[in-house]
Design a protein around this motif. Structure first.
Motif, short mmCIF file in Angstrom:
data_model
loop_
_atom_site.label_atom_id
_atom_site.label_comp_id
_atom_site.label_asym_id
_atom_site.label_seq_id
_atom_site.Cartn_x
_atom_site.Cartn_y
_atom_site.Cartn_z
N GLY A 1 0.83 -1.20 0.00
CA GLY A 1 0.00 0.00 0.00
C GLY A 1 0.86 1.24 0.00
N THR A 2 0.25 2.32 -0.45
CA THR A 2 0.96 3.59 -0.56
C THR A 2 1.20 4.21 0.80
OG1 THR A 2 -1.11 4.80 -0.86
CG2 THR A 2 0.02 4.04 -2.85
N ARG A 3 2.30 4.97 0.85
CA ARG A 3 2.64 5.75 2.04
C ARG A 3 2.70 7.23 1.63
NH1 ARG A 3 8.08 3.30 2.92
NH2 ARG A 3 8.28 4.80 4.59
N THR A 4 2.78 8.11 2.60
CA THR A 4 2.89 9.54 2.33
C THR A 4 4.06 9.80 1.38
OG1 THR A 4 1.98 10.02 4.49
CG2 THR A 4 3.17 11.80 3.41
N GLY A 5 3.82 10.64 0.39
CA GLY A 5 4.84 10.95 -0.61
C GLY A 5 4.61 10.25 -1.93
N HIS A 6 3.71 9.27 -1.95
CA HIS A 6 3.36 8.56 -3.19
C HIS A 6 2.45 9.49 -4.00
CE1 HIS A 6 2.00 5.38 -5.84
NE2 HIS A 6 2.76 4.50 -5.22
N LEU A 7 2.54 9.43 -5.33
CA LEU A 7 1.70 10.29 -6.16
C LEU A 7 0.25 9.84 -6.20
CD1 LEU A 7 1.14 8.94 -9.24
CD2 LEU A 7 3.57 9.30 -9.35
N ALA A 8 -0.02 8.66 -5.66
CA ALA A 8 -1.39 8.14 -5.59
C ALA A 8 -1.66 7.61 -4.18
CB ALA A 8 -1.59 7.03 -6.61
N ARG A 9 -2.88 7.21 -3.98
CA ARG A 9 -3.31 6.61 -2.71
C ARG A 9 -4.01 5.30 -3.05
NH1 ARG A 9 -6.15 10.93 -0.09
NH2 ARG A 9 -4.12 11.42 0.74
N GLY A 10 -3.63 4.20 -2.39
CA GLY A 10 -4.28 2.92 -2.64
C GLY A 10 -3.34 1.75 -2.43
N GLU A 11 -3.71 0.60 -3.00
CA GLU A 11 -2.88 -0.60 -2.83
C GLU A 11 -3.01 -1.53 -4.03
OE1 GLU A 11 -4.31 -2.29 0.90
OE2 GLU A 11 -5.51 -3.74 -0.18
N GLU A 12 -2.05 -2.45 -4.11
CA GLU A 12 -2.03 -3.47 -5.16
C GLU A 12 -1.72 -4.82 -4.55
OE1 GLU A 12 -0.36 -2.03 -9.29
OE2 GLU A 12 0.98 -1.37 -7.68
N THR A 13 -2.39 -5.84 -5.05
CA THR A 13 -2.08 -7.22 -4.69
C THR A 13 -1.62 -7.94 -5.95
OG1 THR A 13 -3.66 -7.29 -2.85
CG2 THR A 13 -3.04 -9.40 -3.84
N PHE A 14 -0.47 -8.57 -5.87
CA PHE A 14 0.11 -9.37 -6.96
C PHE A 14 0.10 -10.82 -6.50
CE2 PHE A 14 2.13 -5.22 -6.95
CZ PHE A 14 2.12 -4.84 -8.27
N LEU A 15 -0.45 -11.73 -7.32
CA LEU A 15 -0.52 -13.14 -6.95
C LEU A 15 -0.12 -14.04 -8.11
CD1 LEU A 15 -3.90 -13.45 -5.01
CD2 LEU A 15 -1.60 -13.72 -4.08
N VAL A 16 0.49 -15.16 -7.79
CA VAL A 16 0.75 -16.24 -8.73
C VAL A 16 0.18 -17.49 -8.08
CG1 VAL A 16 2.52 -17.61 -9.88
CG2 VAL A 16 2.84 -15.16 -9.65
N GLU A 17 -0.68 -18.20 -8.81
CA GLU A 17 -1.30 -19.40 -8.25
C GLU A 17 -1.67 -20.37 -9.36
OE1 GLU A 17 -4.63 -18.03 -5.95
OE2 GLU A 17 -5.16 -16.59 -7.47
N PRO A 18 -1.82 -21.65 -9.01
CA PRO A 18 -2.17 -22.65 -10.03
C PRO A 18 -3.65 -22.57 -10.41
CG PRO A 18 -2.01 -23.69 -7.88
CD PRO A 18 -1.62 -22.25 -7.68
N THR A 19 -3.94 -23.01 -11.61
CA THR A 19 -5.32 -23.17 -12.06
C THR A 19 -5.68 -24.64 -11.91
OG1 THR A 19 -4.72 -23.58 -14.36
CG2 THR A 19 -5.07 -21.27 -13.72
N PRO A 20 -6.96 -24.99 -11.90
CA PRO A 20 -7.36 -26.40 -11.74
C PRO A 20 -6.80 -27.33 -12.81
CG PRO A 20 -9.24 -24.97 -11.38
CD PRO A 20 -8.12 -24.09 -11.88
N ASP A 21 -6.51 -26.81 -14.00
CA ASP A 21 -6.02 -27.66 -15.09
C ASP A 21 -4.50 -27.69 -15.22
OD1 ASP A 21 -5.51 -25.15 -16.10
OD2 ASP A 21 -6.52 -25.50 -18.02
N GLY A 22 -3.78 -27.20 -14.19
CA GLY A 22 -2.32 -27.27 -14.20
C GLY A 22 -1.63 -26.02 -14.72
#
Length: 170
Positions: free
Chosen positions: A102-123
């Protein structure tokens, strides 16, 4: 330490994105099999994905983990924009890898990002980005719709970077 610049901490992890922000949901199939999953997960957690995507990273730790301060910078020379963030949460396998910052003071925006890597049911192996943000800095607000477009382009670029890493591992 809670020095986030927005009150809705953790919302990008739940998928219920708050009103009043630009929303981003991006997902891409980046490979197949356990070696691809583990390689992409490691690249995500050790900041390699960001670095290979052209982001300068200055992090307080070699891997994403809760509480780690990280400063991301994009651009060239004097046009490089620094973005202070803090990792809110991280998951390190065995079947899911990723982090939320998530962003801290001094960032040009306000908010957050979630990055994920995960398997799918078909491999398969899926990379996803879920984010919410709104500009704070005056020049960022003047950019209007260009910032969400740039964020979407960056998410797609990160997916391509991880696909190359996954292909080498597979």
């Amino acid at each position: 330490m809670n020095d986030y610049s927005y009150p809705e901490q953790g919302a990008s992890r739940t998928g219920e994105l708050p009103a009043g922000y630009n929303h981003l949901r991006h997902s891409a199939l980046i490979g197949r099999g356990r070696p691809a999953l583990e390689a992409a997960g490691a690249a995500l957690l050790d900041w390699r994905m960001h670095r290979l995507a052209g982001v300068r990273i200055d992090a307080a730790a070699d891997r994403a983990a809760p509480g780690v301060a990280v400063r991301c910078a994009i651009g060239l020379g004097p046009l490089r924009a620094g973005a202070p963030n803090r990792v809110l949460a991280a998951v390190d396998g065995p079947d899911r890898y990723g982090f939320t910052y998530g962003t801290r003071t001094g960032h040009l925006a306000r908010g957050e990002e979630t990055f994920l890597v995960e398997p799918t049911p078909d491999g398969g192996v899926r990379f996803s980005v879920t984010a919410f943000s709104r500009p704070v800095a005056r020049y960022a607000r003047l950019a209007g719709p260009l910032l969400p477009l740039a964020q979407r382009a960056f998410a797609r670029h990160c997916g391509r970077v991880l696909a190359r890493i996954a292909a080498r591992a597979g």
